[in-house]
Design an enzyme around this catalytic site. Structure first.
Site, PDB file in Angstrom:
ATOM      1  N   ASP A   1       0.799  -1.336   0.004  1.00  0.00           N
ATOM      2  CA  ASP A   1      -0.080  -0.011   0.225  1.00  0.00           C
ATOM      3  C   ASP A   1       0.689   1.167   0.026  1.00  0.00           C
ATOM      4  OD1 ASP A   1      -2.907   1.375   0.835  1.00  0.00           O
ATOM      5  OD2 ASP A   1      -1.311   2.254   2.089  1.00  0.00           O
TER       6      ASP A   1
ATOM      7  N   ALA B   1      -4.996   2.339  -0.522  1.00  0.00           N
ATOM      8  CA  ALA B   1      -4.936   1.494  -1.844  1.00  0.00           C
ATOM      9  C   ALA B   1      -5.398  -0.004  -1.623  1.00  0.00           C
ATOM     10  CB  ALA B   1      -3.551   1.683  -2.439  1.00  0.00           C
ATOM     11  N   ASP B   2      -5.020  -0.598  -0.355  1.00  0.00           N
ATOM     12  CA  ASP B   2      -5.353  -2.117  -0.218  1.00  0.00           C
ATOM     13  C   ASP B   2      -6.632  -2.021   0.000  1.00  0.00           C
ATOM     14  OD1 ASP B   2      -2.952  -3.354  -0.106  1.00  0.00           O
ATOM     15  OD2 ASP B   2      -2.456  -3.002   2.129  1.00  0.00           O
ATOM     16  N   VAL B   3      -7.558  -1.122   0.965  1.00  0.00           N
ATOM     17  CA  VAL B   3      -8.912  -1.329   1.224  1.00  0.00           C
ATOM     18  C   VAL B   3      -9.621  -0.957  -0.128  1.00  0.00           C
ATOM     19  CG1 VAL B   3     -10.844  -0.217   2.493  1.00  0.00           C
ATOM     20  CG2 VAL B   3      -8.667  -0.808   3.753  1.00  0.00           C
TER      21      VAL B   3
END
Length: 398
Positions: A143, A171-173
């Protein structure tokens, strides 16, 4: 009542095989688990000493928040008998989600083309850092790295402090949420075609997409957005202002809202000021305007300003710490913190779903399972006898 018997919701007919680790993939799969899907978390057996990316923090808040409402099956996917078990599960599944490095699934024999031969209706979702192919495909994707590469760090924060990451794994979520939407789209399409397909999402694509209007400024106008700090890039005054006991946010860039703000502050002269009388002029002269507004907002407390602005229909809010967020009466009314009972930790709370369906609500049924906690139940469901399960355990397949 068992997790399987207690499972209800709009996705109760969907079976998901969850091969994901760390955050982006689990954030995706959580959407299915909370809405009733039968999610089977595929993990390596304990003796293999392969973690989910969290080391010894399985009972920690992050793991528990990401992996609630799932069942766990621990199998060795490097063992032919472990792969055979997985293939049996695939034959009855609707969705497989993985976020391995792009080449790993092919080495294990669990890539989309292989699984589609077993079950042509399977929707297979892959989340990666940079895509399944291309010049960066083999790079490890994190991320923090993608926030930089995808442009967010060039926009976030104040220019005097250099590039700044967001305070959560955006970015991950975001990739997890986009992947969940993509899977739902593929499942809807399957109702017409009868066929599954390969869904591909990357953190880099997600980050660029989430730039939204800032990206569009470049694509349409070739404007390179700069770091605006707490100001909105174009709509002023929209930012953070000091009070006598903390900070508040105000969003009053549009003409009608700025007029209401000036009236509430008893400073209608600002509305007519030659430097502030239009949206473009306020943006150009933001430093001077913000200096004037800050001097005014310092004269009262947060609560006093919020009460006044609410009365006068001015868009404003407090800057809350996380404890204040969950103490907020509207957050409590919305039920975002959801209770669960953990056998070791006792009563805990997790972050609930951000949307509501009035007839078929999400469910917080169970805490994150222990590794392999449902081996017997899951294998029994696909025809393995107790003796076969014991033998598999003795051979190290489980």
């Amino acid at each position: 009542m068992t997790e399987k018997a207690n499972r209800q919701g709009p996705l109760a007919a969907i079976k998901v095989l969850d091969l994901t680790r760390v955050r982006a993939g689990p954030a995706c799969v959580r959407q299915f688990a909370d809405w009733g899907a039968d999610v089977i978390k595929i993990e390596s057996p304990e003796y293999m000493e392969v973690s989910d990316g969290w080391g010894g923090l399985r009972d920690g808040p992050d793991f528990q928040n990401l992996h609630r409402n799932k069942r766990s099956l621990a199998i060795n996917l490097k063992d032919p008998e472990g792969i055979a078990i997985f293939y049996k599960l695939v034959a009855e599944a609707d969705v497989v989600v993985e976020n391995f490095r792009p080449d790993v699934k092919f080495r294990l024999g669990i890539d989309y083309e292989t699984l589609a031969e077993i079950n042509p209706r399977i929707v297979y979702a892959s989340i990666s850092g940079f895509g399944q192919d291309g010049p960066y495909a083999k790079r490890p994707g994190f991320d923090h790295i993608v926030q930089g590469m995808g442009g967010l760090m060039s926009l976030n924060g104040d220019a005097s402090h250099g590039p700044m990451r967001a305070g959560f794994a955006v970015a991950d979520v975001g990739a997890g949420m986009y992947c969940a939407i993509a899977i739902m789209t593929a499942l809807l399409e399957r109702q017409t075609s009868g066929r599954g397909q390969w869904v591909q999402v990357s953190l880099l694509q997600t980050m660029v997409s989430m730039l939204d209007f800032q990206a569009a400024r470049w694509l349409f106008l070739q404007e390179i957005p700069q770091q605006p700090g707490n100001d909105h890039p174009t709509s002023i005054p929209t930012g953070v202002y000091p009070t006598s006991d903390g900070y508040i946010t105000i969003a009053a860039g549009e003409q009608a809202m700025f007029r209401r703000l000036c009236a509430s502050l008893q400073r209608m002269d600002l509305m007519e000021h030659p430097d502030f009388c239009s949206e473009s002029l306020r943006s150009e002269n933001r430093v001077a305007l913000n200096t004037i507004l800050s001097a005014i907002t310092r004269t009262r407390t947060r609560a006093e300003w919020i009460a006044l602005f609410e009365k006068d229909s001015v868009a404003a809010g407090p800057i809350n710490s996380i404890d204040e967020v969950f103490a907020d009466p509207q957050v409590q009314h919305l039920g975002i913190a959801q209770p669960l009972h953990h056998p070791r930790l006792g009563d805990v709370e997790v972050v609930g779903q951000p949307f509501i369906l009035n007839r078929t609500p999400s469910q917080m049924r169970t805490v994150a399972p222990d590794r392999g906690a449902h081996n017997h139940d899951i294998l029994s469901d696909i025809g393995y006898s107790p003796e076969q399960i014991t033998a598999l355990k003795e051979k190290g397949v489980l």
